[in-house]
Design an enzyme around this catalytic site. Structure first.
Site, short mmCIF file in Angstrom:
data_model
loop_
_atom_site.label_atom_id
_atom_site.label_comp_id
_atom_site.label_asym_id
_atom_site.label_seq_id
_atom_site.Cartn_x
_atom_site.Cartn_y
_atom_site.Cartn_z
N CYS A 1 -7.17 4.04 -1.76
CA CYS A 1 -7.02 2.58 -1.76
C CYS A 1 -8.19 1.84 -2.37
O CYS A 1 -8.01 1.03 -3.28
CB CYS A 1 -6.80 2.10 -0.33
SG CYS A 1 -5.46 2.93 0.55
N ASP B 1 -1.18 -0.42 -4.84
CA ASP B 1 -2.47 0.16 -5.21
C ASP B 1 -2.28 1.58 -5.76
O ASP B 1 -2.96 1.98 -6.69
CB ASP B 1 -3.45 0.13 -4.05
CG ASP B 1 -2.91 0.72 -2.75
OD1 ASP B 1 -1.74 1.16 -2.72
OD2 ASP B 1 -3.66 0.74 -1.76
N HIS B 2 -1.37 2.35 -5.20
CA HIS B 2 -1.10 3.73 -5.63
C HIS B 2 0.19 4.18 -5.00
O HIS B 2 0.83 3.41 -4.26
CB HIS B 2 -2.25 4.66 -5.23
CG HIS B 2 -2.62 4.53 -3.78
ND1 HIS B 2 -1.80 4.96 -2.76
CD2 HIS B 2 -3.71 3.99 -3.18
CE1 HIS B 2 -2.36 4.70 -1.60
NE2 HIS B 2 -3.51 4.10 -1.83
N ASP C 1 0.83 -1.20 0.00
CA ASP C 1 0.00 0.00 0.00
C ASP C 1 0.87 1.26 0.00
O ASP C 1 1.75 1.41 0.85
CB ASP C 1 -0.90 -0.01 1.24
CG ASP C 1 -2.13 0.86 1.08
OD1 ASP C 1 -1.99 1.98 0.55
OD2 ASP C 1 -3.22 0.44 1.49
#
Length: 520
Positions: free
Chosen positions: A64, A327-328, A24
């Site tokens: 998220c 995710d990012h 994450d």
């Protein structure tokens, strides 16, 4: 009654194991020698040497929940419309996990998927209606570790640590120490170690059938607190300085959105015990924050090394397709911002490694490809590996041919796209700051190698000439000399939308007594 395998599915004994690993808030420049944060991930570097890595990989939306919605459905955000944490994912969309079940896999989760379930048909008091931390449809629970982190808290308590406010979850554990201090728990009791331990326990008894597991680490997500020695493992002096204008007015002048974000984003959610605005951080504090962030990533890499060794020792490595991604990203002080926010590359550029052990991928091993790839590509990639047809509405494309060393086809994308929804139905902070209704609080980015065009529903556009301004400091949208570049950006975005509309049923036609299907 024994049912036949679905058409196109490989024989059961030839299906690969599938291990999808996400971290994450892991930036795309947080690995590999020669990059700003290089040299911190030896086990992932070894995975890249055994597989194929993608240098220009981008997520489709953040934060998220929305990002994972695109990853799990293979859809751009304008189609799945789960564009904020807590905004439901329509139940009609097939997911990676519902489709992998067609090949006989039981997708099993270790961590979280941050999925807001479709509320229709659920009782008003159903707890699933009030959270964005449900399980994505199709995946089974191996170990669910949400931000409340109940299993981890129980383990900490069993090891003698204070757990005085379990309702506050992981945040309360990190809050027992201030920013820069070692976390209250030992490294062997960290959240990352705990999740890895439970996955390895499961892996040891997973049985003979090919497995499918999704391992979802929260690190290096804030708050930036790490156990010793990871809290001081990285020298802040080795961290890159932030990418930003000479002062905050440079970025604030690009868009009212950035000006509002600079004015609102605080430190407390990222840096434990500190207050004030992110824009007030000096370079020394930013470097220290980045060193802890890098230490958390190094800890994840350490535990991934344990998993890779277990796969090798148990004879599973040669039949396990491994994907590592995020995710990012995270701003980390770049452009005076913290978090996954705005329209800058730091929030959208993420890593991707695909390690396919099968002989077909031999020609791609160790290669670093620069072709644009996106999170939506993972669903078709893994479904192809499993022998499952890709839903016709999917926006992504399989990466397996690229992993096999083949050149991208002539019609491969020459730009990437992502979205950001900055409204909040509940608190309406940005709506008040910008004078916009929630439905107009969103932007879309189209980014090629040479330009980046940001279109807003309720604000003026922003344009960057990346060839001349790779740091994204000078908005050229109102510059007459950049009018051709602005036109190119707008046309690219329009063409993107026209190429990616809803297609679940549009490829069929009832006519003259027959039901016709479009031929690709």
């Amino acid at each position: 009654m024994i049912q036949a395998a679905p058409p196109g599915a490989p024989a059961p004994d030839r299906r690969p194991n599938i291990l999808l690993i996400t971290a994450d808030q892991w930036r795309g420049d947080l690995m590999a020698p020669g990059r700003p944060f290089g040299g911190l991930t030896p086990n992932l570097d070894a995975l890249a040497a055994a597989g194929t890595s993608f240098a220009s990989h981008y997520c489709q939306v953040y934060p998220c929940g929305p990002s994972r919605a695109s990853l799990y459905t293979g859809l751009y955000a304008h189609k799945h419309r789960s564009v904020a944490n807590g905004m439901p994912l329509d139940a009609r969309h097939p997911t990676l996990f519902t489709e992998l079940r067609r090949a006989g896999y039981l997708p099993t989760l270790f961590g979280y998927t941050d999925t807001t379930l479709d509320p229709r048909g659920r009782a008003p008091l159903d707890p699933d209606r009030g959270t964005y931390e449900n399980l994505c449809p199709g995946i089974a629970a191996g170990l669910v570790l949400t931000e409340r982190a109940t299993p981890w808290l129980a383990q900490l308590k069993a090891n003698g640590y204070r757990v005085e406010d379990p309702d506050a979850g992981r945040e309360a554990i990190f809050a027992q120490r201030r920013f820069g201090e070692p976390a209250v728990f030992a490294a062997e009791h960290s959240e990352t170690a705990f999740l890895t331990d439970r996955f390895l326990d499961w892996l040891g008894v997973a049985g003979k059938a090919p497995f499918c597991a999704h391992l979802s680490y929260i690190a290096p997500h804030p708050p930036f607190g790490a156990a010793a020695p990871y809290h001081r493992l990285i020298d802040p002096a080795d961290m890159p300085a932030p990418v930003r204008g000479a002062d905050a007015s440079v970025e604030a002048g690009q868009s009212p959105l950035i000006a509002a974000l600079i004015g609102q984003i605080g430190l407390s959610a990222h840096l434990i015990g500190l207050t004030g605005r992110a824009a007030e951080m000096d370079d020394a504090l930013i470097r220290r924050m980045r060193a802890i962030y890098a230490g958390l990533a190094h800890e994840v890499d350490h535990h991934l090394g344990r998993i890779f060794r277990a796969l090798q020792e148990n004879g599973l490595w040669d039949n396990t397709l491994i994907v590592f991604t995020a995710d990012h990203g995270e701003q980390l002080g770049d452009h005076w911002l913290l978090g996954k926010i705005g329209y800058y590359d730091q929030s959208a550029h993420i890593p991707l490694i695909v390690c396919d052990p099968r002989p077909a991928a031999d020609n791609g091993r160790g290669k670093l490809l620069d072709s644009f790839t996106e999170s939506v590509d993972l669903l078709p990639t893994l479904l192809e590996a499993a022998g499952v047809p890709v839903p016709r509405n999917c926006d992504g494309r399989s990466l397996l041919p690229l992993c096999a060393g083949k050149a991208p086809p002539a019609d491969w994308r020459d730009a990437v796209q992502w979205s950001f929804h900055f409204g909040d139905i509940a608190e309406r902070r940005m709506e008040r700051a910008l004078g916009l209704p929630t439905r107009h609080c969103h932007l879309q980015v189209i980014r090629s190698k040479s330009l980046k065009y940001i279109s807003f529903a309720g604000l003026p556009p922003v344009l960057f000439d990346l060839a001349a301004d790779p740091a994204e400091l000078m908005d050229r949208a109102a510059d007459p000399s950049a009018a051709p570049l602005r036109l190119e950006g707008a046309e690219r975005l329009l063409r993107f939308r026209q190429h990616h509309e809803e297609e679940t049923l549009t490829g069929y036609l009832a006519k003259d007594g027959r039901f016709h299907e479009e031929v690709s």
